[in-house]
Design a protein around this motif. Structure first.
Motif, PDB file in Angstrom:
ATOM      1  N   ASP A  49      12.447   0.930  58.773  1.00 39.48           N
ATOM      2  CA  ASP A  49      11.814   0.455  57.551  1.00 39.48           C
ATOM      3  C   ASP A  49      11.991  -1.059  57.470  1.00 39.48           C
ATOM      4  O   ASP A  49      13.118  -1.558  57.529  1.00 39.48           O
ATOM      5  CB  ASP A  49      12.470   1.146  56.358  1.00 39.48           C
ATOM      6  N   PRO A  50      10.925  -1.827  57.321  1.00 42.44           N
ATOM      7  CA  PRO A  50      11.070  -3.287  57.280  1.00 42.44           C
ATOM      8  C   PRO A  50      11.809  -3.785  56.037  1.00 42.44           C
ATOM      9  O   PRO A  50      12.338  -4.888  56.031  1.00 42.44           O
ATOM     10  CB  PRO A  50       9.632  -3.809  57.300  1.00 42.44           C
ATOM     11  N   THR A  51      11.875  -2.965  54.992  1.00 40.93           N
ATOM     12  CA  THR A  51      12.576  -3.397  53.781  1.00 40.93           C
ATOM     13  C   THR A  51      14.004  -2.872  53.736  1.00 40.93           C
ATOM     14  O   THR A  51      14.706  -3.085  52.747  1.00 40.93           O
ATOM     15  CB  THR A  51      11.826  -2.903  52.528  1.00 40.93           C
ATOM     16  N   ALA A  52      14.455  -2.192  54.782  1.00 42.56           N
ATOM     17  CA  ALA A  52      15.784  -1.575  54.761  1.00 42.56           C
ATOM     18  C   ALA A  52      16.892  -2.626  54.698  1.00 42.56           C
ATOM     19  O   ALA A  52      17.868  -2.452  53.964  1.00 42.56           O
ATOM     20  CB  ALA A  52      15.970  -0.689  55.984  1.00 42.56           C
ATOM     21  N   ILE A  53      16.763  -3.708  55.449  1.00 41.08           N
ATOM     22  CA  ILE A  53      17.820  -4.720  55.488  1.00 41.08           C
ATOM     23  C   ILE A  53      17.934  -5.463  54.153  1.00 41.08           C
ATOM     24  O   ILE A  53      19.029  -5.555  53.588  1.00 41.08           O
ATOM     25  CB  ILE A  53      17.609  -5.682  56.677  1.00 41.08           C
ATOM     26  N   PRO A  54      16.823  -5.960  53.590  1.00 41.75           N
ATOM     27  CA  PRO A  54      16.955  -6.598  52.268  1.00 41.75           C
ATOM     28  C   PRO A  54      17.446  -5.630  51.187  1.00 41.75           C
ATOM     29  O   PRO A  54      18.213  -6.017  50.297  1.00 41.75           O
ATOM     30  CB  PRO A  54      15.542  -7.086  51.940  1.00 41.75           C
ATOM     31  N   ARG A  55      17.030  -4.386  51.273  1.00 42.66           N
ATOM     32  CA  ARG A  55      17.480  -3.393  50.301  1.00 42.66           C
ATOM     33  C   ARG A  55      18.979  -3.142  50.428  1.00 42.66           C
ATOM     34  O   ARG A  55      19.693  -3.012  49.432  1.00 42.66           O
ATOM     35  CB  ARG A  55      16.699  -2.093  50.516  1.00 42.66           C
ATOM     36  N   ASN A  56      19.477  -3.128  51.670  1.00 43.80           N
ATOM     37  CA  ASN A  56      20.908  -2.950  51.897  1.00 43.80           C
ATOM     38  C   ASN A  56      21.699  -4.158  51.382  1.00 43.80           C
ATOM     39  O   ASN A  56      22.763  -3.994  50.777  1.00 43.80           O
ATOM     40  CB  ASN A  56      21.189  -2.719  53.376  1.00 43.80           C
ATOM     41  N   TYR A  57      21.196  -5.364  51.604  1.00 42.18           N
ATOM     42  CA  TYR A  57      21.847  -6.563  51.069  1.00 42.18           C
ATOM     43  C   TYR A  57      21.903  -6.499  49.544  1.00 42.18           C
ATOM     44  O   TYR A  57      22.921  -6.811  48.934  1.00 42.18           O
ATOM     45  CB  TYR A  57      21.105  -7.834  51.488  1.00 42.18           C
ATOM     46  N   ARG A  58      20.784  -6.101  48.938  1.00 42.23           N
ATOM     47  CA  ARG A  58      20.727  -6.003  47.479  1.00 42.23           C
ATOM     48  C   ARG A  58      21.739  -4.969  46.977  1.00 42.23           C
ATOM     49  O   ARG A  58      22.454  -5.206  45.999  1.00 42.23           O
ATOM     50  CB  ARG A  58      19.318  -5.609  47.048  1.00 42.23           C
ATOM     51  N   ARG A  59      21.828  -3.836  47.649  1.00 42.13           N
ATOM     52  CA  ARG A  59      22.775  -2.791  47.252  1.00 42.13           C
ATOM     53  C   ARG A  59      24.215  -3.296  47.360  1.00 42.13           C
ATOM     54  O   ARG A  59      25.038  -3.050  46.470  1.00 42.13           O
ATOM     55  CB  ARG A  59      22.585  -1.551  48.130  1.00 42.13           C
ATOM     56  N   GLN A  60      24.526  -4.032  48.415  1.00 46.63           N
ATOM     57  CA  GLN A  60      25.876  -4.563  48.586  1.00 46.63           C
ATOM     58  C   GLN A  60      26.199  -5.613  47.520  1.00 46.63           C
ATOM     59  O   GLN A  60      27.322  -5.673  47.018  1.00 46.63           O
ATOM     60  CB  GLN A  60      26.045  -5.165  49.984  1.00 46.63           C
ATOM     61  N   ARG A  61      25.207  -6.450  47.172  1.00 48.35           N
ATOM     62  CA  ARG A  61      25.425  -7.434  46.109  1.00 48.35           C
ATOM     63  C   ARG A  61      25.687  -6.750  44.778  1.00 48.35           C
ATOM     64  O   ARG A  61      26.555  -7.169  44.011  1.00 48.35           O
ATOM     65  CB  ARG A  61      24.216  -8.368  45.978  1.00 48.35           C
ATOM     66  N   ILE A  62      24.955  -5.675  44.500  1.00 50.45           N
ATOM     67  CA  ILE A  62      25.163  -4.928  43.256  1.00 50.45           C
ATOM     68  C   ILE A  62      26.547  -4.301  43.241  1.00 50.45           C
ATOM     69  O   ILE A  62      27.249  -4.354  42.224  1.00 50.45           O
ATOM     70  CB  ILE A  62      24.054  -3.869  43.080  1.00 50.45           C
ATOM     71  N   LYS A  63      26.975  -3.723  44.359  1.00 48.88           N
ATOM     72  CA  LYS A  63      28.309  -3.131  44.436  1.00 48.88           C
ATOM     73  C   LYS A  63      29.387  -4.189  44.212  1.00 48.88           C
ATOM     74  O   LYS A  63      30.366  -3.949  43.505  1.00 48.88           O
ATOM     75  CB  LYS A  63      28.517  -2.446  45.787  1.00 48.88           C
ATOM     76  N   ARG A  64      29.215  -5.357  44.805  1.00 50.53           N
ATOM     77  CA  ARG A  64      30.187  -6.435  44.640  1.00 50.53           C
ATOM     78  C   ARG A  64      30.229  -6.895  43.183  1.00 50.53           C
ATOM     79  O   ARG A  64      31.296  -7.099  42.612  1.00 50.53           O
ATOM     80  CB  ARG A  64      29.830  -7.617  45.538  1.00 50.53           C
ATOM     81  N   ARG A  65      29.048  -7.038  42.549  1.00 43.14           N
ATOM     82  CA  ARG A  65      28.994  -7.455  41.156  1.00 43.14           C
ATOM     83  C   ARG A  65      29.663  -6.422  40.252  1.00 43.14           C
ATOM     84  O   ARG A  65      30.404  -6.781  39.332  1.00 43.14           O
ATOM     85  CB  ARG A  65      27.553  -7.663  40.716  1.00 43.14           C
ATOM     86  N   VAL A  66      29.438  -5.147  40.519  1.00 39.90           N
ATOM     87  CA  VAL A  66      30.069  -4.094  39.719  1.00 39.90           C
ATOM     88  C   VAL A  66      31.582  -4.141  39.886  1.00 39.90           C
ATOM     89  O   VAL A  66      32.338  -4.009  38.915  1.00 39.90           O
ATOM     90  CB  VAL A  66      29.506  -2.709  40.103  1.00 39.90           C
ATOM     91  N   ARG A  67      32.050  -4.346  41.115  1.00 42.53           N
ATOM     92  CA  ARG A  67      33.491  -4.435  41.368  1.00 42.53           C
ATOM     93  C   ARG A  67      34.098  -5.633  40.629  1.00 42.53           C
ATOM     94  O   ARG A  67      35.170  -5.532  40.024  1.00 42.53           O
ATOM     95  CB  ARG A  67      33.722  -4.526  42.871  1.00 42.53           C
ATOM     96  N   GLN A  68      33.403  -6.771  40.640  1.00 35.14           N
ATOM     97  CA  GLN A  68      33.892  -7.951  39.938  1.00 35.14           C
ATOM     98  C   GLN A  68      33.887  -7.742  38.433  1.00 35.14           C
ATOM     99  O   GLN A  68      34.831  -8.140  37.737  1.00 35.14           O
ATOM    100  CB  GLN A  68      33.037  -9.167  40.293  1.00 35.14           C
ATOM    101  N   ASP A  69      32.828  -7.109  37.916  1.00 33.23           N
ATOM    102  CA  ASP A  69      32.761  -6.834  36.482  1.00 33.23           C
ATOM    103  C   ASP A  69      33.879  -5.894  36.057  1.00 33.23           C
ATOM    104  O   ASP A  69      34.482  -6.061  34.992  1.00 33.23           O
ATOM    105  CB  ASP A  69      31.409  -6.233  36.104  1.00 33.23           C
TER     106      ASP A  69
END
Length: 75
Positions: free
Chosen positions: A15-35
């Protein structure tokens, strides 16, 4: 006997959008952990402030009560 060369089917199925989607998911996880860490620190601060306020109020009330007892009974 040599095996036939494998076709690169995996590249076609990627999937050509798999890598950006994975980056976005990791950023969200990091933000949730920081919050969550920030909320935990704020909760700890609120607890200590509330405990300090309760202790200060109880000490002040004890001093006022002791003074009233001294005035009433002449201790």
């Amino acid at each position: 006997m040599a095996l036939p060369e494998r076709k690169h089917v995996e590249e076609e199925l990627l999937d050509p959008t798999a890598i950006p989607r994975n980056y976005r998911r990791q950023r969200i996880k990091r933000r949730v952990r920081q919050d969550r860490a920030r909320e935990r620190n704020l909760a700890r601060l609120r607890f200590w402030l509330a405990l300090t306020a309760v202790l200060a109020t109880s000490i002040a009330l004890a001093v006022v009560i002791w003074n009233q007892i001294q005035q009433l009974f002449g201790l």
